[in-house]
Motif scaffolding. Sequence first.
Motif, short mmCIF file in Angstrom:
data_model
loop_
_atom_site.label_atom_id
_atom_site.label_comp_id
_atom_site.label_asym_id
_atom_site.label_seq_id
_atom_site.Cartn_x
_atom_site.Cartn_y
_atom_site.Cartn_z
N PRO A 83 0.82 -1.22 0.00
CA PRO A 83 0.00 0.00 0.00
C PRO A 83 0.84 1.26 0.00
N GLU A 84 1.99 1.21 0.65
CA GLU A 84 2.85 2.39 0.72
C GLU A 84 3.40 2.73 -0.67
N ALA A 85 3.84 1.70 -1.40
CA ALA A 85 4.36 1.94 -2.75
C ALA A 85 3.25 2.43 -3.67
N ALA A 86 2.06 1.86 -3.54
CA ALA A 86 0.93 2.29 -4.37
C ALA A 86 0.58 3.74 -4.08
N ALA A 87 0.61 4.14 -2.81
CA ALA A 87 0.30 5.51 -2.44
C ALA A 87 1.32 6.48 -3.04
N LEU A 88 2.60 6.11 -3.01
CA LEU A 88 3.62 6.96 -3.62
C LEU A 88 3.42 7.07 -5.13
N LEU A 89 3.00 5.98 -5.75
CA LEU A 89 2.75 6.00 -7.19
C LEU A 89 1.59 6.93 -7.52
N VAL A 90 0.51 6.86 -6.74
CA VAL A 90 -0.63 7.76 -6.96
C VAL A 90 -0.20 9.21 -6.81
N GLN A 91 0.61 9.49 -5.80
CA GLN A 91 1.10 10.86 -5.60
C GLN A 91 1.91 11.31 -6.81
N ALA A 92 2.76 10.44 -7.33
CA ALA A 92 3.58 10.80 -8.49
C ALA A 92 2.72 11.02 -9.73
N ILE A 93 1.67 10.20 -9.87
CA ILE A 93 0.77 10.37 -11.02
C ILE A 93 0.10 11.73 -10.96
N GLY A 94 -0.43 12.10 -9.78
CA GLY A 94 -1.09 13.39 -9.63
C GLY A 94 -0.15 14.55 -9.90
N GLN A 95 1.07 14.45 -9.39
CA GLN A 95 2.05 15.52 -9.61
C GLN A 95 2.41 15.63 -11.09
N THR A 96 2.57 14.50 -11.74
CA THR A 96 2.93 14.50 -13.14
C THR A 96 1.82 15.08 -14.00
N LEU A 97 0.60 14.65 -13.76
CA LEU A 97 -0.53 15.14 -14.54
C LEU A 97 -0.75 16.64 -14.32
N THR A 98 -0.56 17.09 -13.09
CA THR A 98 -0.73 18.51 -12.80
C THR A 98 0.37 19.34 -13.45
N ALA A 99 1.60 18.87 -13.34
CA ALA A 99 2.74 19.64 -13.85
C ALA A 99 2.77 19.70 -15.37
N THR A 100 2.39 18.62 -16.03
CA THR A 100 2.52 18.56 -17.49
C THR A 100 1.27 19.01 -18.22
N GLY A 101 0.09 18.89 -17.55
CA GLY A 101 -1.16 19.20 -18.24
C GLY A 101 -1.52 18.18 -19.30
N VAL A 102 -0.83 17.03 -19.30
CA VAL A 102 -1.15 15.99 -20.28
C VAL A 102 -2.53 15.41 -19.97
N SER A 103 -3.21 14.89 -20.99
CA SER A 103 -4.54 14.33 -20.76
C SER A 103 -4.44 13.06 -19.92
N ILE A 104 -5.46 12.83 -19.11
CA ILE A 104 -5.48 11.66 -18.24
C ILE A 104 -5.42 10.38 -19.07
#
Length: 463
Positions: free
Chosen positions: A349-370
Amino acid sequence: MPVDPQAYRPETAILALGDTFYVPVDAARFPRTILRFRNDRAASEVGLDALTDEEWLAYFGRFDPLPGTLTRPLALRYHGHQFRVYNPDIGDGRGFTFAQLRGGGDDLFDLGTKGSGQTPFSRFGDGRLTLKGGVREILASEMLEALGVRTSRSLSLIETGEALDRGDEPSPTRSAVLVRMSLGHIRIGTFQRLAYEGDAAGMRRLVDYCLAELFRVPAGADPVAQFLDLVVAHTARLAASYMIAGFVHGVLNSDNINVTGESFDYGPWRFAPTWDASFTAAYFDHAGLYAFGRQPEAIHWDVGQLAASLRLLSEAPPLIACLERFGAHYRAALGNRALRRLGLHKSSPEAAALLVQAIGQTLTATGVSIDRFFFDAYGGALPPGYGAAWDDARALFAAFEPIRQGRGHPYFADPEPCAMLIDEVEAIWRAIDTADDWAPFHAKIAAIRRMGEALDGWQKSAN
């Protein structure tokens, strides 16, 4: 119709609740019945896929009773909070439940309608559905199913030959009746009505019905808390599923939340083009109450209204304890849904949570489509160029393995991912409206199902 007793298993379980839960009604008589969509994939689960088109029109356009199930349609009673304002004057105003069928896994499915005519709860409405509304509901439910969101299925769409006036689209417009196949139509608002009326006996029957027929579990020592705990877990997963799918329901009122956590009742929905927490689907949601990023909060608030209603049967502490578990369920489900959309096995669960955080940061920073992001990253093979937020987290993928051979399906060789943004929805409708051209609609359904196949079957196993 030919009846295969192994495939076609009619039920009338809802009648055990008693007639205070529903009002028998009759379907409207339509000038025409033109079959526009039949979902044989869903129909096969309840033994209806062998119907001829004429039988289909009789059962789902004229609403002749299906053998062995309900003899008359039932308009269900409920209340609800609509944009946080309590409304006791609602219920099935343009729909009804007209059959119950048992699926192969013993799931109890309701067949319900949208646009089948007026009921005692219609108030000033005409009880009808626009053809555009029916087309949109099919597109939403098909796309969500392919993305692994637990959703009602659109079983049938029949054009009915009436001209409708609507204030939010060009009128007159074409009419239709939709049939959806759902794991029950028991809403949080169903319980709110019982609390409002002080009907403790009715609420106890409903809790027992939900445990036995919808969740299919034996009642425990505290069935009320047991029931709420199941609703909390299932609705938290729904909230997480919406976020990873990039879906915005638009109207998360308590009468639109199924206690099974199954998404249903698609009105002003949209898929968010980017990871924008403020993105809204409904033009009338001026305050952004049901914006993309506020959907977990909205669903949790609705479940809180269920807990308040259950105080008719229970002391507060066990109900509060159930509600407090929503956040943990949501975070766990968010990680699981992200991994599954990426085609990766579970990890900690800890690794999955870090992955979700990275996904959100990446999508926010790049503006790429989901959709583009998950398409590119499926199988753990995200190409470079997604920015520092993702580069810093790239090593996270080492904690996961692809579920199968990653990107082996031809879908992943396509230049663009399958998506469902508003411009395409409008283009599909425009072809139907202006030229009666259904080819883009059927092509899109095929493309969505192809995407679902490419995601390799994890969707249903995840549910």
